[in-house]
Design a protein around this motif. Structure first.
Motif, PDB file in Angstrom:
ATOM      1  N   GLY A   1       0.812  -1.207   0.000  1.00  0.00           N
ATOM      2  CA  GLY A   1       0.000   0.000   0.000  1.00  0.00           C
ATOM      3  C   GLY A   1       0.846   1.259   0.000  1.00  0.00           C
ATOM      4  O   GLY A   1       1.986   1.291  -0.464  1.00  0.00           O
ATOM      5  N   GLY A   2       0.278   2.333   0.544  1.00  0.00           N
ATOM      6  CA  GLY A   2       0.973   3.604   0.631  1.00  0.00           C
ATOM      7  C   GLY A   2       0.931   4.388  -0.669  1.00  0.00           C
ATOM      8  O   GLY A   2       0.282   4.001  -1.638  1.00  0.00           O
ATOM      9  N   PHE A   3       1.633   5.505  -0.658  1.00  0.00           N
ATOM     10  CA  PHE A   3       1.817   6.271  -1.895  1.00  0.00           C
ATOM     11  C   PHE A   3       3.195   6.881  -1.893  1.00  0.00           C
ATOM     12  O   PHE A   3       3.856   6.993  -0.858  1.00  0.00           O
ATOM     13  CB  PHE A   3       0.730   7.340  -2.073  1.00  0.00           C
ATOM     14  CG  PHE A   3       0.853   8.516  -1.140  1.00  0.00           C
ATOM     15  CD1 PHE A   3       1.594   9.626  -1.496  1.00  0.00           C
ATOM     16  CD2 PHE A   3       0.217   8.508   0.097  1.00  0.00           C
ATOM     17  CE1 PHE A   3       1.707  10.718  -0.648  1.00  0.00           C
ATOM     18  CE2 PHE A   3       0.316   9.588   0.952  1.00  0.00           C
ATOM     19  CZ  PHE A   3       1.070  10.702   0.587  1.00  0.00           C
ATOM     20  N   LEU A   4       3.639   7.305  -3.079  1.00  0.00           N
ATOM     21  CA  LEU A   4       5.007   7.770  -3.282  1.00  0.00           C
ATOM     22  C   LEU A   4       5.001   9.269  -3.545  1.00  0.00           C
ATOM     23  O   LEU A   4       4.257   9.757  -4.396  1.00  0.00           O
ATOM     24  CB  LEU A   4       5.626   7.029  -4.468  1.00  0.00           C
ATOM     25  CG  LEU A   4       7.147   6.953  -4.568  1.00  0.00           C
ATOM     26  CD1 LEU A   4       7.738   6.221  -3.377  1.00  0.00           C
ATOM     27  CD2 LEU A   4       7.540   6.241  -5.863  1.00  0.00           C
ATOM     28  N   THR A   5       5.832   9.996  -2.812  1.00  0.00           N
ATOM     29  CA  THR A   5       5.939  11.442  -3.023  1.00  0.00           C
ATOM     30  C   THR A   5       6.862  11.737  -4.199  1.00  0.00           C
ATOM     31  O   THR A   5       7.521  10.831  -4.740  1.00  0.00           O
ATOM     32  CB  THR A   5       6.490  12.130  -1.766  1.00  0.00           C
ATOM     33  OG1 THR A   5       7.853  11.718  -1.569  1.00  0.00           O
ATOM     34  CG2 THR A   5       5.658  11.763  -0.535  1.00  0.00           C
ATOM     35  N   GLU A   6       6.910  12.993  -4.598  1.00  0.00           N
ATOM     36  CA  GLU A   6       7.784  13.385  -5.698  1.00  0.00           C
ATOM     37  C   GLU A   6       9.254  13.170  -5.346  1.00  0.00           C
ATOM     38  O   GLU A   6      10.100  13.037  -6.223  1.00  0.00           O
ATOM     39  CB  GLU A   6       7.542  14.853  -6.058  1.00  0.00           C
ATOM     40  CG  GLU A   6       6.170  15.109  -6.667  1.00  0.00           C
ATOM     41  CD  GLU A   6       6.001  16.558  -7.073  1.00  0.00           C
ATOM     42  OE1 GLU A   6       6.947  17.346  -6.877  1.00  0.00           O
ATOM     43  OE2 GLU A   6       4.919  16.893  -7.608  1.00  0.00           O
ATOM     44  N   GLU A   7       9.551  13.146  -4.049  1.00  0.00           N
ATOM     45  CA  GLU A   7      10.926  12.904  -3.594  1.00  0.00           C
ATOM     46  C   GLU A   7      11.199  11.420  -3.400  1.00  0.00           C
ATOM     47  O   GLU A   7      12.199  11.031  -2.774  1.00  0.00           O
ATOM     48  CB  GLU A   7      11.188  13.647  -2.278  1.00  0.00           C
ATOM     49  CG  GLU A   7      11.163  15.167  -2.390  1.00  0.00           C
ATOM     50  CD  GLU A   7       9.742  15.709  -2.492  1.00  0.00           C
ATOM     51  OE1 GLU A   7       8.813  15.004  -2.002  1.00  0.00           O
ATOM     52  OE2 GLU A   7       9.546  16.797  -3.063  1.00  0.00           O
ATOM     53  N   ASN A   8      10.315  10.573  -3.919  1.00  0.00           N
ATOM     54  CA  ASN A   8      10.434   9.119  -3.794  1.00  0.00           C
ATOM     55  C   ASN A   8      10.445   8.662  -2.343  1.00  0.00           C
ATOM     56  O   ASN A   8      11.147   7.723  -1.966  1.00  0.00           O
ATOM     57  CB  ASN A   8      11.696   8.611  -4.507  1.00  0.00           C
ATOM     58  CG  ASN A   8      11.560   8.684  -6.017  1.00  0.00           C
ATOM     59  OD1 ASN A   8      10.456   8.672  -6.554  1.00  0.00           O
ATOM     60  ND2 ASN A   8      12.678   8.778  -6.710  1.00  0.00           N
ATOM     61  N   GLU A   9       9.652   9.324  -1.538  1.00  0.00           N
ATOM     62  CA  GLU A   9       9.485   8.915  -0.149  1.00  0.00           C
ATOM     63  C   GLU A   9       8.147   8.186  -0.014  1.00  0.00           C
ATOM     64  O   GLU A   9       7.112   8.663  -0.476  1.00  0.00           O
ATOM     65  CB  GLU A   9       9.509  10.133   0.772  1.00  0.00           C
ATOM     66  CG  GLU A   9       9.391   9.776   2.249  1.00  0.00           C
ATOM     67  CD  GLU A   9       9.407  11.006   3.139  1.00  0.00           C
ATOM     68  OE1 GLU A   9       9.261  10.852   4.361  1.00  0.00           O
ATOM     69  OE2 GLU A   9       9.566  12.133   2.604  1.00  0.00           O
ATOM     70  N   VAL A  10       8.190   7.013   0.595  1.00  0.00           N
ATOM     71  CA  VAL A  10       6.995   6.185   0.735  1.00  0.00           C
ATOM     72  C   VAL A  10       6.212   6.638   1.968  1.00  0.00           C
ATOM     73  O   VAL A  10       6.749   6.717   3.075  1.00  0.00           O
ATOM     74  CB  VAL A  10       7.365   4.698   0.877  1.00  0.00           C
ATOM     75  CG1 VAL A  10       6.105   3.852   1.038  1.00  0.00           C
ATOM     76  CG2 VAL A  10       8.166   4.233  -0.330  1.00  0.00           C
ATOM     77  N   LYS A  11       4.932   6.939   1.774  1.00  0.00           N
ATOM     78  CA  LYS A  11       4.077   7.409   2.860  1.00  0.00           C
ATOM     79  C   LYS A  11       2.929   6.425   3.104  1.00  0.00           C
ATOM     80  O   LYS A  11       2.369   5.859   2.176  1.00  0.00           O
ATOM     81  CB  LYS A  11       3.474   8.775   2.497  1.00  0.00           C
ATOM     82  CG  LYS A  11       4.495   9.899   2.395  1.00  0.00           C
ATOM     83  CD  LYS A  11       4.880  10.428   3.764  1.00  0.00           C
ATOM     84  CE  LYS A  11       5.680  11.715   3.653  1.00  0.00           C
ATOM     85  NZ  LYS A  11       6.038  12.262   4.983  1.00  0.00           N
ATOM     86  N   TYR A  12       2.587   6.261   4.378  1.00  0.00           N
ATOM     87  CA  TYR A  12       1.389   5.534   4.807  1.00  0.00           C
ATOM     88  C   TYR A  12       1.332   4.093   4.284  1.00  0.00           C
ATOM     89  O   TYR A  12       0.267   3.576   3.982  1.00  0.00           O
ATOM     90  CB  TYR A  12       0.118   6.285   4.387  1.00  0.00           C
ATOM     91  CG  TYR A  12       0.120   7.723   4.822  1.00  0.00           C
ATOM     92  CD1 TYR A  12       0.079   8.065   6.174  1.00  0.00           C
ATOM     93  CD2 TYR A  12       0.185   8.743   3.876  1.00  0.00           C
ATOM     94  CE1 TYR A  12       0.090   9.391   6.576  1.00  0.00           C
ATOM     95  CE2 TYR A  12       0.186  10.079   4.271  1.00  0.00           C
ATOM     96  CZ  TYR A  12       0.149  10.395   5.628  1.00  0.00           C
ATOM     97  OH  TYR A  12       0.160  11.717   6.021  1.00  0.00           O
ATOM     98  N   ALA A  13       2.479   3.469   4.168  1.00  0.00           N
ATOM     99  CA  ALA A  13       2.526   2.079   3.709  1.00  0.00           C
ATOM    100  C   ALA A  13       2.746   1.150   4.898  1.00  0.00           C
ATOM    101  O   ALA A  13       3.292   1.539   5.927  1.00  0.00           O
ATOM    102  CB  ALA A  13       3.645   1.890   2.691  1.00  0.00           C
ATOM    103  N   LEU A  14       2.297  -0.075   4.739  1.00  0.00           N
ATOM    104  CA  LEU A  14       2.588  -1.117   5.718  1.00  0.00           C
ATOM    105  C   LEU A  14       3.891  -1.787   5.311  1.00  0.00           C
ATOM    106  O   LEU A  14       3.989  -2.354   4.222  1.00  0.00           O
ATOM    107  CB  LEU A  14       1.450  -2.143   5.751  1.00  0.00           C
ATOM    108  CG  LEU A  14       1.677  -3.383   6.630  1.00  0.00           C
ATOM    109  CD1 LEU A  14       1.835  -2.990   8.090  1.00  0.00           C
ATOM    110  CD2 LEU A  14       0.555  -4.389   6.449  1.00  0.00           C
ATOM    111  N   GLN A  15       4.886  -1.711   6.166  1.00  0.00           N
ATOM    112  CA  GLN A  15       6.192  -2.300   5.875  1.00  0.00           C
ATOM    113  C   GLN A  15       6.400  -3.527   6.747  1.00  0.00           C
ATOM    114  O   GLN A  15       6.348  -3.441   7.977  1.00  0.00           O
ATOM    115  CB  GLN A  15       7.314  -1.292   6.096  1.00  0.00           C
ATOM    116  CG  GLN A  15       7.232  -0.073   5.183  1.00  0.00           C
ATOM    117  CD  GLN A  15       8.515   0.744   5.174  1.00  0.00           C
ATOM    118  OE1 GLN A  15       9.585   0.243   5.517  1.00  0.00           O
ATOM    119  NE2 GLN A  15       8.421   1.993   4.750  1.00  0.00           N
ATOM    120  N   ILE A  16       6.636  -4.658   6.097  1.00  0.00           N
ATOM    121  CA  ILE A  16       6.889  -5.910   6.810  1.00  0.00           C
ATOM    122  C   ILE A  16       8.398  -6.134   6.838  1.00  0.00           C
ATOM    123  O   ILE A  16       9.006  -6.376   5.800  1.00  0.00           O
ATOM    124  CB  ILE A  16       6.190  -7.090   6.119  1.00  0.00           C
ATOM    125  CG1 ILE A  16       4.692  -6.796   5.964  1.00  0.00           C
ATOM    126  CG2 ILE A  16       6.403  -8.382   6.899  1.00  0.00           C
ATOM    127  CD1 ILE A  16       3.939  -7.854   5.206  1.00  0.00           C
TER     128      ILE A  16
END
Length: 451
Positions: A271-286
């Motif tokens: 999930g999540g989304f990617l910012t213009e700076e290639n930063e992953v936001k609001y994702a579930l990281q396993i």
């Protein structure tokens, strides 16, 4: 003003055709096996409900085969018209599997015709059942051969490249490339899973409408048991597919997981989304999961996107296609397994409304997962039409009329789709299960527990 781009229109038309065709191709591969299982159950248990199940499924299957023939022919036409440079370079390499796919289809079609017109013609039901086996083999073989073409496009081998032309071709080496085992097994098992859920969704919908006939309950039970088995197989093969990507197409795996830095103990991002700076936001990281997927160990080093040339990276939105495919696969496995559990334990009614709605939702969701999987497979290979050999732009036509073809085929597929739906609805609404059962003198038992 919008600038005409033949490459863009070629991609749009090919996408449209594949997206429409894959619906019928998936059904064409999976339904014959379900027909065979149903007829075998009818023979094994001496149960006319399962025999009728096979008979009715076969009738509907013929309609989808007819539409699949048209869309399959369109794909062959468009390969030559839209991708002439690719076919000029690689046509003789992929010619063998494409011919074998056509041969497998005709093999299937011949036995399908015999199978349909020999119901009640044999004293032994087993003899008629034997006729469905070549249909299953032919349908699966069609998927096998055509998928080797796609495998070759992902992992091209078996040739020497001379001035943009593939020479010294070994068709067998081209067919049996590193992508073949995982690609073929994944395509075939997901066709089986999707077909089981589509048939299960139809049975569940009939029960929700108030039709409590045991025929529909048996159909739902049979399809959910089959789906649970296929879901487990899909998960296992999916694991092998991840390991293949890690070894042979690491940029595709990295794009699917928004993995930018090369490292071990890499997390799996959902999930999540990617910012213009290639930063992953609001994702579930396993934690560690991507490394484990890639090499069965948290210490496995997974190459990141930053280590690849930017002009050779696929679009990063394929992450959503990958997630959609995985989430739906997990949903299908959970629904089918839970249905079997509650029916087996007999603690709850397996045919309760929430359970039935969950199965109904699984029908279209399973096909959506197929579409998402193909988009991930094809777009994840970009910018290559032949991985590391020829780009999409190099393989496409320069014709100025592809946009007209796009509009014509949109109209064609709309007519085909609508016709298919109308014919199938009228075919089964005019001849419901109850009428056929009454003609056969089969009792209307709505309360028997299904095992």
């Amino acid at each position: 003003m919008f600038e005409y781009d033949p490459v863009l229109y070629s991609r749009l038309l090919t996408t449209l055709t594949l997206a429409f065709h894959v619906i019928f191709a998936t059904i064409g591969v999976g339904i014959p096996l379900m027909i065979a299982i149903a007829e075998w159950m009818g023979i094994k248990r001496n149960d006319p409900h399962y025999t009728l199940m096979a008979r009715r499924w076969a009738r509907g299957f013929v309609v989808t085969v007819a539409v699949g023939v048209v869309t399959g022919t369109a794909i062959g036409l468009q390969l030559s018209l839209l991708w002439p440079n690719f076919m000029r370079a690689a046509g003789h390499t992929i010619g063998l599997p494409m011919f074998m796919e056509t041969f497998a289809f005709f093999f299937e079609a011949i036995f399908l015709g015999i199978y349909l017109y020999t119901w009640d013609r044999f004293k032994s039901k087993l003899k008629h059942f034997l006729l469905v086996i070549p249909i299953v083999i032919g349908a699966t073989a069609s998927a096998f051969f055509i998928t080797t073409v796609n495998s070759f496009m992902n992992a091209p081998q078996g040739f020497t490249l001379v001035d943009g032309i593939l020479t010294d071709v070994s068709p067998l080496a081209a067919m049996f490339n590193p992508a073949t085992p995982t690609k073929i097994s994944h395509v075939i098992i997901t066709c089986y899973l999707t077909s089981a859920f589509i048939l299960g969704a139809i049975a569940a919908f009939h029960i929700l409408k108030g039709n409590k006939h045991v025929y529909h309950k048996k159909a739902l039970h049979l399809t959910m048991v089959a789906a649970a088995v296929f879901a487990v197989g899909t998960a296992v093969i999916g694991d092998f597919s991840g390991k293949y990507l890690h070894e042979h197409q690491p940029e595709k795996l990295a794009a699917a997981e928004w993995h930018f830095e090369t490292e071990s103990e890499a997390p799996l991002i959902l999930g999540g989304f990617l910012t213009e700076e290639n930063e992953v936001k609001y994702a579930l990281q396993i934690p560690y999961a991507l490394s484990i997927l890639a090499g069965n160990s948290p210490d496995t080093v997974v190459i990141g996107l930053n280590d690849f040339p930017q002009d050779e990276l696929p679009p990063l939105w394929i992450h959503y296609m990958f997630d959609l495919m995985v989430f739906i696969g997990m949903y299908l496995a959970a629904v089918s397994a839970f249905f079997i559990f509650i029916n087996w334990t007999n603690k709850w009614n397996a045919f309760n409304r929430p359970m039935l709605w969950a199965v109904v939702a699984g029908g279209p969701l399973s096909m959506l997962a197929i579409e998402a999987g193909w988009i991930f497979a094809e777009v994840g290979r970009q910018p290559w039409i032949l991985n590391q050999v020829m780009t999409v732009a190099e393989g496409a036509t320069t014709s100025p009329h592809v946009d007209i073809m796009l509009y014509v085929f949109i109209a064609l597929y709309a007519v085909l789709g609508a016709t298919c739906i109308i014919v199938l609805r009228r075919m089964f609404q005019s001849n419901p299960v109850e009428h056929e059962l009454e003609k056969l003198g089969i009792s209307h038992d709505t309360h028997r527990k299904i095992n």
